[in-house]
Motif scaffolding. Sequence first.
Motif, PDB file in Angstrom:
ATOM      1  N   VAL A 246      52.811  57.236  15.968  1.00 62.32           N
ATOM      2  CA  VAL A 246      52.704  58.673  16.210  1.00 62.32           C
ATOM      3  C   VAL A 246      54.061  59.155  16.730  1.00 62.32           C
ATOM      4  O   VAL A 246      54.553  58.655  17.741  1.00 62.32           O
ATOM      5  CB  VAL A 246      51.593  59.006  17.231  1.00 62.32           C
ATOM      6  CG1 VAL A 246      51.449  60.519  17.372  1.00 62.32           C
ATOM      7  CG2 VAL A 246      50.266  58.377  16.804  1.00 62.32           C
ATOM      8  N   GLU A 247      54.677  60.073  15.985  1.00 58.70           N
ATOM      9  CA  GLU A 247      55.960  60.660  16.395  1.00 58.70           C
ATOM     10  C   GLU A 247      55.672  61.938  17.178  1.00 58.70           C
ATOM     11  O   GLU A 247      54.895  62.782  16.726  1.00 58.70           O
ATOM     12  CB  GLU A 247      56.798  61.044  15.169  1.00 58.70           C
ATOM     13  CG  GLU A 247      57.238  59.886  14.309  1.00 58.70           C
ATOM     14  CD  GLU A 247      58.058  60.368  13.091  1.00 58.70           C
ATOM     15  OE1 GLU A 247      58.567  61.504  13.076  1.00 58.70           O
ATOM     16  OE2 GLU A 247      58.163  59.576  12.142  1.00 58.70           O
ATOM     17  N   TYR A 248      56.340  62.056  18.325  1.00 60.55           N
ATOM     18  CA  TYR A 248      56.109  63.217  19.188  1.00 60.55           C
ATOM     19  C   TYR A 248      57.383  64.011  19.431  1.00 60.55           C
ATOM     20  O   TYR A 248      58.475  63.448  19.484  1.00 60.55           O
ATOM     21  CB  TYR A 248      55.644  62.770  20.576  1.00 60.55           C
ATOM     22  CG  TYR A 248      54.286  62.135  20.628  1.00 60.55           C
ATOM     23  CD1 TYR A 248      53.130  62.903  20.688  1.00 60.55           C
ATOM     24  CD2 TYR A 248      54.166  60.749  20.674  1.00 60.55           C
ATOM     25  CE1 TYR A 248      51.882  62.304  20.774  1.00 60.55           C
ATOM     26  CE2 TYR A 248      52.918  60.143  20.755  1.00 60.55           C
ATOM     27  CZ  TYR A 248      51.778  60.926  20.809  1.00 60.55           C
ATOM     28  OH  TYR A 248      50.549  60.341  20.891  1.00 60.55           O
ATOM     29  N   VAL A 258      52.436  66.488  18.619  1.00 68.83           N
ATOM     30  CA  VAL A 258      52.593  65.458  17.598  1.00 68.83           C
ATOM     31  C   VAL A 258      53.454  66.050  16.497  1.00 68.83           C
ATOM     32  O   VAL A 258      53.170  67.150  16.013  1.00 68.83           O
ATOM     33  CB  VAL A 258      51.235  65.006  17.016  1.00 68.83           C
ATOM     34  CG1 VAL A 258      51.442  64.099  15.806  1.00 68.83           C
ATOM     35  CG2 VAL A 258      50.415  64.274  18.068  1.00 68.83           C
ATOM     36  N   ASN A 259      54.509  65.347  16.110  1.00 69.34           N
ATOM     37  CA  ASN A 259      55.292  65.773  14.947  1.00 69.34           C
ATOM     38  C   ASN A 259      54.597  65.262  13.695  1.00 69.34           C
ATOM     39  O   ASN A 259      54.154  66.031  12.860  1.00 69.34           O
ATOM     40  CB  ASN A 259      56.727  65.244  15.053  1.00 69.34           C
ATOM     41  CG  ASN A 259      57.496  65.374  13.748  1.00 69.34           C
ATOM     42  OD1 ASN A 259      57.211  66.256  12.948  1.00 69.34           O
ATOM     43  ND2 ASN A 259      58.449  64.486  13.512  1.00 69.34           N
ATOM     44  N   GLU A 260      54.481  63.955  13.575  1.00 69.28           N
ATOM     45  CA  GLU A 260      53.763  63.406  12.424  1.00 69.28           C
ATOM     46  C   GLU A 260      53.265  62.003  12.734  1.00 69.28           C
ATOM     47  O   GLU A 260      53.677  61.387  13.711  1.00 69.28           O
ATOM     48  CB  GLU A 260      54.639  63.408  11.167  1.00 69.28           C
ATOM     49  CG  GLU A 260      55.890  62.569  11.266  1.00 69.28           C
ATOM     50  CD  GLU A 260      56.689  62.542   9.954  1.00 69.28           C
ATOM     51  OE1 GLU A 260      56.191  63.004   8.915  1.00 69.28           O
ATOM     52  OE2 GLU A 260      57.814  62.026   9.991  1.00 69.28           O
ATOM     53  N   ILE A 261      52.364  61.538  11.867  1.00 68.80           N
ATOM     54  CA  ILE A 261      51.821  60.192  11.991  1.00 68.80           C
ATOM     55  C   ILE A 261      52.358  59.391  10.814  1.00 68.80           C
ATOM     56  O   ILE A 261      52.450  59.913   9.704  1.00 68.80           O
ATOM     57  CB  ILE A 261      50.277  60.212  11.895  1.00 68.80           C
ATOM     58  CG1 ILE A 261      49.659  61.174  12.911  1.00 68.80           C
ATOM     59  CG2 ILE A 261      49.699  58.817  12.070  1.00 68.80           C
ATOM     60  CD1 ILE A 261      48.181  61.456  12.633  1.00 68.80           C
TER      61      ILE A 261
END
Length: 348
Positions: A246-248, A258-261
């Motif tokens: 998980v990018e934050y 959350v930016n993207e998974i």
Amino acid sequence: MSKPTIGIIGGGQLGSMLSTAAKNLNLKTIIISDDEHAPAQFFADEFIFCNYNDELKIDEFSNKIDFVTYEFENIPYETLCKIDNIKKVNPRPSINKIIQNRLSEKDFLNKNNIKTTSYISVKNESELKSSQDFIPGILKTCTLGYDGKGQYKINNEEELDNLKVNFENHYILEKLVKLKKEISVIITRFGKQKYEVYDPIENVHEDQLLKYSKIPAEVNEVLFDKSKEWAKYIAEELDYIGTMCVEYFIDKNDNLFVNEIAPRVHNSGHLTINAYNVSQFENHIRAVCGLDKVETKKLHNAKMINLIGEDILVYRKKIFKDNEFFFDYKKNTVKKKRKMGHLTIIEK
Ligand code: ADP
Ligand code: MG
């Protein structure tokens, strides 16, 4: 008895590192890729080169393997389903379908009360020109983008008016977050409430491309815990098996988004190879092959430098200290903005 075989779809560096981890667990590995020069073939026992819609080759692959996973998300959904009919694919194709599209991914997160950047779906010229509320922002293709590809930064209304894009693609426009920092959390889920979660990693991007990662991330305790909790919640909600990232984003007011998974192992987790007793790659293989879960512990603080483009030429000639670990992805051509290798430095 012959060794169990894991099939890995995709032939990039993540495939190489998964293959190495699988071999260390005494598995046989087969890489399948549509890139004749896929670097992961040099790290695997067997390599199948074909288009992802080549039914015969996909059949051959599916019948040779016992377990199957993937190292990148942009595999046609139909291909994953075809393989899944013969051998169960993990993470499940239905999960990949949600995550490989930025719009369904963000809709899924918001439905689960997980905060993302504000965004709007953009299908055509008139939707684009009337999206002033999301400027300054970044227009991104819903599918097939990676490492900043398929993205347009729009700084003001003038740029919005002048922007020309190809509407064969569906886009989302995301409002720009005033970033204080970016972190990521890598988690491996083995089954219901069965996890290994790595501590948050702090990431620095240059030109929308990951350049540096380090542990520990310098964030307050609330963000440290919240980012791990959200990753667990997302993995549970998806009924995920394997390693996920998980990018934050953290904004100037310490809000977490959350930016993207990534439904796979992740570049920011390369340092887990040298900094933990079990890497993200080994945990992924353990989870998708139903092997034992080993308690995962941090051994060292560490940082990782991505070697992009011609950086690699310099590093190939260097002599390294015993706390420095150099990885050369063995890609056949050096290209600008292409990830060619990385260096991990551990603190002893
Ligand atoms: P990719 O799929 O190519 O990794 P991302 O959506 O993660 O695309 O974007 C790459 C990088 O670009 C991010 O890690 C961040 O540094 C920057 N970025 C993307 N979207 C935003 C945003 N809405 N606000 C601020 N920075 C952004
Ligand atoms: Mg990203």
